[in-house]
Scaffold this motif. Structure first.
Motif, PDB file in Angstrom:
ATOM      1  N   ALA A   1       1.122  -0.998  -0.045  1.00 40.61           N
ATOM      2  CA  ALA A   1      -0.088   0.073   0.271  1.00 40.61           C
ATOM      3  C   ALA A   1       0.492   1.334  -0.533  1.00 40.61           C
ATOM      4  O   ALA A   1       1.074   1.783  -0.514  1.00 40.61           O
ATOM      5  N   ILE A   2       2.105   0.864   0.922  1.00 42.26           N
ATOM      6  CA  ILE A   2       2.979   2.605   0.648  1.00 42.26           C
ATOM      7  C   ILE A   2       3.848   2.843  -0.142  1.00 42.26           C
ATOM      8  O   ILE A   2       3.520   4.170  -1.282  1.00 42.26           O
ATOM      9  N   ALA A   3       3.996   1.241  -1.239  1.00 44.46           N
ATOM     10  CA  ALA A   3       4.923   1.444  -2.127  1.00 44.46           C
ATOM     11  C   ALA A   3       3.675   1.554  -3.272  1.00 44.46           C
ATOM     12  O   ALA A   3       4.307   3.192  -4.074  1.00 44.46           O
TER      13      ALA A   3
ATOM     14  N   ALA B   1       0.710   4.090  -2.327  1.00 45.82           N
ATOM     15  CA  ALA B   1       0.940   5.705  -1.822  1.00 45.82           C
ATOM     16  C   ALA B   1       2.016   6.408  -3.030  1.00 45.82           C
ATOM     17  O   ALA B   1       1.669   7.201  -3.273  1.00 45.82           O
ATOM     18  N   THR B   2       2.860   5.614  -2.800  1.00 45.09           N
ATOM     19  CA  THR B   2       4.362   6.798  -2.579  1.00 45.09           C
ATOM     20  C   THR B   2       4.584   6.734  -4.523  1.00 45.09           C
ATOM     21  O   THR B   2       5.766   7.091  -4.380  1.00 45.09           O
ATOM     22  N   GLY B   3       4.533   5.677  -5.331  1.00 46.01           N
ATOM     23  CA  GLY B   3       5.998   5.055  -5.996  1.00 46.01           C
ATOM     24  C   GLY B   3       6.267   4.876  -6.038  1.00 46.01           C
ATOM     25  O   GLY B   3       7.599   4.494  -6.578  1.00 46.01           O
ATOM     26  N   LEU B   4       6.893   4.970  -4.143  1.00 45.79           N
ATOM     27  CA  LEU B   4       8.525   3.701  -4.234  1.00 45.79           C
ATOM     28  C   LEU B   4       8.184   2.341  -5.064  1.00 45.79           C
ATOM     29  O   LEU B   4       7.090   2.047  -4.556  1.00 45.79           O
ATOM     30  N   SER B   5       9.722   2.526  -4.270  1.00 50.07           N
ATOM     31  CA  SER B   5       9.156   0.015  -5.140  1.00 50.07           C
ATOM     32  C   SER B   5       9.032  -0.153  -3.357  1.00 50.07           C
ATOM     33  O   SER B   5       9.151   0.128  -2.400  1.00 50.07           O
ATOM     34  N   LYS B   6       8.857  -1.642  -4.098  1.00 51.82           N
ATOM     35  CA  LYS B   6       8.847  -2.105  -2.381  1.00 51.82           C
ATOM     36  C   LYS B   6       9.671  -2.530  -1.381  1.00 51.82           C
ATOM     37  O   LYS B   6       8.947  -2.236  -0.179  1.00 51.82           O
ATOM     38  N   LYS B   7      10.681  -3.182  -2.479  1.00 54.02           N
ATOM     39  CA  LYS B   7      11.688  -2.826  -1.756  1.00 54.02           C
ATOM     40  C   LYS B   7      12.622  -1.491  -0.280  1.00 54.02           C
ATOM     41  O   LYS B   7      12.317  -1.389   0.655  1.00 54.02           O
TER      42      LYS B   7
ATOM     43  N   GLU C   1       9.220  -1.040   1.673  1.00 50.88           N
ATOM     44  CA  GLU C   1       9.858  -1.944   3.202  1.00 50.88           C
ATOM     45  C   GLU C   1      10.919  -1.525   4.149  1.00 50.88           C
ATOM     46  O   GLU C   1      10.826  -1.549   4.703  1.00 50.88           O
ATOM     47  N   LYS C   2      11.553  -1.137   3.605  1.00 53.09           N
ATOM     48  CA  LYS C   2      12.930  -0.159   4.098  1.00 53.09           C
ATOM     49  C   LYS C   2      12.290   0.848   5.096  1.00 53.09           C
ATOM     50  O   LYS C   2      12.931   1.329   6.810  1.00 53.09           O
ATOM     51  N   ALA C   3      11.237   2.200   4.265  1.00 56.74           N
ATOM     52  CA  ALA C   3      11.155   2.859   5.622  1.00 56.74           C
ATOM     53  C   ALA C   3       9.998   2.287   6.319  1.00 56.74           C
ATOM     54  O   ALA C   3      10.210   2.851   7.634  1.00 56.74           O
TER      55      ALA C   3
END
Length: 92
Positions: A9-11, A13-19, A22-24
């Motif tokens: 969900a965070i990936a 919503a933010t456009g970040l990669s799943k990796k 997960e680090k965040a």
């Protein structure tokens, strides 16, 4: 929602990669954990506050035998939801 679903969900919503997401998430949980270990608190205005509370020693019962057992005092993590979060959850 479990951790994997939260990362996804965070990936999304933010456009970040799943990796990176997960680090965040790991960085957030590690940081909150370290602060609570120091008996500190983490306050996110509008969301809530993570803090610790002391739980006194008490006597409990073993549910299988009914025997009295001593439960030692402990410091436990606690979360108190902020007003904005409460209001959002309770909207109809």
């Amino acid at each position: 929602m479990n951790k994997t679903e939260l990362v996804e969900a965070i990936a999304k919503a933010t456009g970040l990669s799943k990796k990176d997401s997960e680090k965040a998430v790991k960085a957030f949980t590690d940081t909150v954990t370290k602060e609570l270990k120091k008996k500190g608190k983490v306050q996110l205005v509008g969301f809530g506050t993570f803090e610790t509370a002391k739980r006194a020693a008490r006597t409990g019962k073993n549910p299988q035998t009914g025997a009295a057992i001593k439960i030692p005092a402990a410091t436990v993590p606690k979360f108190k939801a902020g007003k904005a979060l409460k209001d959002t959850v309770n909207k109809k």
